[in-house]
Motif scaffolding. Sequence first.
Motif, PDB file in Angstrom:
ATOM      1  N   ARG A  41      -9.196 -12.610 -11.855  1.00  0.00           N
ATOM      2  CA  ARG A  41      -8.695 -12.290 -11.079  1.00  0.00           C
ATOM      3  C   ARG A  41      -9.333 -12.308  -9.612  1.00  0.00           C
ATOM      4  O   ARG A  41     -10.576 -12.259 -10.097  1.00  0.00           O
ATOM      5  CB  ARG A  41      -8.691 -10.322 -11.099  1.00  0.00           C
ATOM      6  CG  ARG A  41      -8.018 -10.082  -9.756  1.00  0.00           C
ATOM      7  CD  ARG A  41      -7.617  -8.664  -9.844  1.00  0.00           C
ATOM      8  NE  ARG A  41      -8.192  -7.853 -11.028  1.00  0.00           N
ATOM      9  CZ  ARG A  41      -8.144  -6.804 -11.480  1.00  0.00           C
ATOM     10  NH1 ARG A  41      -6.554  -6.437 -11.711  1.00  0.00           N
ATOM     11  NH2 ARG A  41      -9.074  -6.349 -12.486  1.00  0.00           N
ATOM     12  N   ARG A  51      -2.394 -15.754   6.529  1.00  0.00           N
ATOM     13  CA  ARG A  51      -2.657 -16.534   4.875  1.00  0.00           C
ATOM     14  C   ARG A  51      -3.842 -16.442   4.347  1.00  0.00           C
ATOM     15  O   ARG A  51      -4.800 -17.269   4.954  1.00  0.00           O
ATOM     16  CB  ARG A  51      -1.396 -18.200   4.686  1.00  0.00           C
ATOM     17  CG  ARG A  51      -0.093 -17.955   5.186  1.00  0.00           C
ATOM     18  CD  ARG A  51       0.230 -19.231   4.614  1.00  0.00           C
ATOM     19  NE  ARG A  51       0.079 -20.537   5.476  1.00  0.00           N
ATOM     20  CZ  ARG A  51       0.587 -21.024   6.327  1.00  0.00           C
ATOM     21  NH1 ARG A  51       1.545 -20.111   6.787  1.00  0.00           N
ATOM     22  NH2 ARG A  51      -0.008 -21.990   6.913  1.00  0.00           N
ATOM     23  N   ARG A  84       4.117 -21.305  -2.320  1.00  0.00           N
ATOM     24  CA  ARG A  84       3.438 -19.743  -1.331  1.00  0.00           C
ATOM     25  C   ARG A  84       2.491 -18.959  -0.373  1.00  0.00           C
ATOM     26  O   ARG A  84       1.613 -19.837  -0.989  1.00  0.00           O
ATOM     27  CB  ARG A  84       4.502 -18.996  -1.985  1.00  0.00           C
ATOM     28  CG  ARG A  84       5.930 -19.335  -2.202  1.00  0.00           C
ATOM     29  CD  ARG A  84       6.066 -17.480  -3.189  1.00  0.00           C
ATOM     30  NE  ARG A  84       7.655 -18.091  -3.813  1.00  0.00           N
ATOM     31  CZ  ARG A  84       7.909 -18.113  -4.836  1.00  0.00           C
ATOM     32  NH1 ARG A  84       6.824 -18.458  -5.307  1.00  0.00           N
ATOM     33  NH2 ARG A  84       9.060 -18.383  -5.209  1.00  0.00           N
ATOM     34  N   ASP A  87      -0.944 -13.994   0.165  1.00  0.00           N
ATOM     35  CA  ASP A  87      -1.342 -12.852   0.799  1.00  0.00           C
ATOM     36  C   ASP A  87      -2.889 -12.376   0.922  1.00  0.00           C
ATOM     37  O   ASP A  87      -3.241 -12.174  -0.571  1.00  0.00           O
ATOM     38  CB  ASP A  87      -0.690 -11.644   0.117  1.00  0.00           C
ATOM     39  CG  ASP A  87      -0.877 -10.319   0.637  1.00  0.00           C
ATOM     40  OD1 ASP A  87      -1.516 -10.234   1.269  1.00  0.00           O
ATOM     41  OD2 ASP A  87       0.346  -9.633   0.594  1.00  0.00           O
ATOM     42  N   SER A  89      -4.025  -9.842   1.340  1.00  0.00           N
ATOM     43  CA  SER A  89      -4.486  -7.901   1.118  1.00  0.00           C
ATOM     44  C   SER A  89      -4.385  -7.456  -0.261  1.00  0.00           C
ATOM     45  O   SER A  89      -4.518  -6.755  -0.282  1.00  0.00           O
ATOM     46  CB  SER A  89      -3.924  -7.903   1.804  1.00  0.00           C
ATOM     47  OG  SER A  89      -1.957  -7.386   1.387  1.00  0.00           O
ATOM     48  N   VAL A  90      -4.188  -8.506  -1.246  1.00  0.00           N
ATOM     49  CA  VAL A  90      -3.664  -8.078  -2.311  1.00  0.00           C
ATOM     50  C   VAL A  90      -4.885  -9.296  -3.467  1.00  0.00           C
ATOM     51  O   VAL A  90      -4.999 -10.725  -2.715  1.00  0.00           O
ATOM     52  CB  VAL A  90      -2.567  -7.492  -3.342  1.00  0.00           C
ATOM     53  CG1 VAL A  90      -1.925  -7.286  -2.055  1.00  0.00           C
ATOM     54  CG2 VAL A  90      -2.015  -9.303  -3.475  1.00  0.00           C
ATOM     55  N   GLN A 114       0.532 -13.726  -7.082  1.00  0.00           N
ATOM     56  CA  GLN A 114       0.656 -12.599  -6.693  1.00  0.00           C
ATOM     57  C   GLN A 114       2.366 -12.274  -6.358  1.00  0.00           C
ATOM     58  O   GLN A 114       3.202 -13.101  -5.531  1.00  0.00           O
ATOM     59  CB  GLN A 114       0.559 -13.081  -4.811  1.00  0.00           C
ATOM     60  CG  GLN A 114      -0.672 -13.081  -4.928  1.00  0.00           C
ATOM     61  CD  GLN A 114      -1.783 -13.353  -3.208  1.00  0.00           C
ATOM     62  OE1 GLN A 114      -0.636 -14.367  -2.490  1.00  0.00           O
ATOM     63  NE2 GLN A 114      -2.705 -13.336  -3.419  1.00  0.00           N
ATOM     64  N   HIS A 115       2.023 -10.788  -6.162  1.00  0.00           N
ATOM     65  CA  HIS A 115       3.767  -9.915  -6.179  1.00  0.00           C
ATOM     66  C   HIS A 115       4.310 -10.837  -7.293  1.00  0.00           C
ATOM     67  O   HIS A 115       5.934 -10.524  -6.869  1.00  0.00           O
ATOM     68  CB  HIS A 115       4.098 -10.415  -4.515  1.00  0.00           C
ATOM     69  CG  HIS A 115       3.073  -9.141  -3.544  1.00  0.00           C
ATOM     70  ND1 HIS A 115       2.657  -8.438  -3.500  1.00  0.00           N
ATOM     71  CD2 HIS A 115       2.397 -10.622  -2.757  1.00  0.00           C
ATOM     72  CE1 HIS A 115       1.575  -8.063  -2.452  1.00  0.00           C
ATOM     73  NE2 HIS A 115       1.663  -9.278  -1.781  1.00  0.00           N
ATOM     74  N   GLY A 116       4.541 -10.817  -7.783  1.00  0.00           N
ATOM     75  CA  GLY A 116       4.862 -11.795  -9.318  1.00  0.00           C
ATOM     76  C   GLY A 116       5.634 -13.159  -8.961  1.00  0.00           C
ATOM     77  O   GLY A 116       5.844 -13.600 -10.384  1.00  0.00           O
ATOM     78  N   LYS A 117       5.211 -13.761  -8.263  1.00  0.00           N
ATOM     79  CA  LYS A 117       5.402 -14.742  -8.059  1.00  0.00           C
ATOM     80  C   LYS A 117       4.217 -15.765  -7.952  1.00  0.00           C
ATOM     81  O   LYS A 117       3.518 -15.552  -7.733  1.00  0.00           O
ATOM     82  CB  LYS A 117       6.254 -14.808  -6.942  1.00  0.00           C
ATOM     83  CG  LYS A 117       7.909 -14.484  -6.594  1.00  0.00           C
ATOM     84  CD  LYS A 117       8.697 -14.449  -5.139  1.00  0.00           C
ATOM     85  CE  LYS A 117       9.368 -13.366  -5.406  1.00  0.00           C
ATOM     86  NZ  LYS A 117      10.359 -13.306  -3.812  1.00  0.00           N
TER      87      LYS A 117
END
Length: 300
Positions: A41, A51, A84, A87, A89-90, A114-117
Motif C-alpha cells: 500500500r 490526479r 485511470r 485519486d 486522497s486515498v 483504487q476504489h476497487g478498480k
Amino acid sequence: MTELAREAASGLDAGSGGGQAMLDRLVALLDLEKIEENIFRGVSPAHSPVRVFGGQVAGQALVAAGRTVPEERRVHSLHAYFIRGGDPSVPIVYEVDRIRDGRSFTTRRVVAIQHGKAIFSLSASFQKDEPGIEHAEEMPDVPRPDSLPTLMERAEGYFGRIGHHDRPRPIDLRYVNDPPWVTRDSGDRPARNQVWMRADGVLPDQQLLHVCVLTYASDMTLLDSVLARHGVYWDLDKVLGASLDHALWFHRPFRADEWFLYDSASPTASGARGLATGRFFAEDGTLIATVVQEGLLRIV
C-alpha cells in the motif's frame, strides 16, 4: 498507515522545503507498506494535483515488484499503462503477480488499485548480472549542469502563469536550452527537450531505490518535446494531457543523486496522441537508460 507513509503524505507538497528534506519525503513515499504477501500500500502527498502524478505510481509499482525479487537481480525493463486517473486522497493498493522466476530472469506484473478498480498496470523484468557484448550511443555535447540556472531561476517572471514551477521538488532540474514556455513565443520550436536532472540530495545505497527515483523523474518534461513543436505549453494554453503508457530500459548501474542528462524528442503526433522518446546519460557520458511514452494531448 506507517510513520514513513504519514510523513510522505503530509510533507511532499508545495509547502515543504526543498533539497534533502524534500528528497527524504520522496524516499518515504516510495517506502510502501506491506499489508499481505505480494500486496503493498502506498499514499500520495497531501497537497496533490487532481490526479496522482504518473511518475509516482510508476515508481511505487516498481518498488512493489522489486520487494518480491532477490536483490542481486536488477530491473532491466518495465512496461506500463496508465488506465485511470489516480485519486490522491486515498491510498493505492499494489498487487504483485509473480509471473516467472527463471535461472537468469525474473518477471513480475503489478496492478495498482483504487476504489476497487485498476488505475495502472506494470510489467517488469529483472536479470542477474551477466557479461556480454557492449556498445552505446554518445551523449550530446551540452553545457555542464553547474553552469546552468535552476528551474526556479529559469521560471522567474513566469510565476502565476506557470505556477507549478515555483514549487519545491525532490528533483533538481536544469534546462540546457530555452525551456518550452520561452520557445513557445518564438519561431524556434524544435521537437526536442534537454534537461539535466538529479535527486536533490543524497540517496541511500540501494540500487532499486535509485532506479525508482529515475522512474519517478522520467515522467517529468518528457511530453514537453511534443508540445514544443507546436508552440503550446501546459497552463499557458488550453492543453489537456495525460500519460497513456510508459516503457523504460535500464542499461547500466547509476546513481540518481548524481547528474544525468535527459535528452528527449518527439518523432510524431497524431490522433490527439503524442509520442516522445528519451535517453538518460550519466555526467561522464554513459548511456544509462532509455524511455518511450505516448501521451494524450488535446488542444481545446
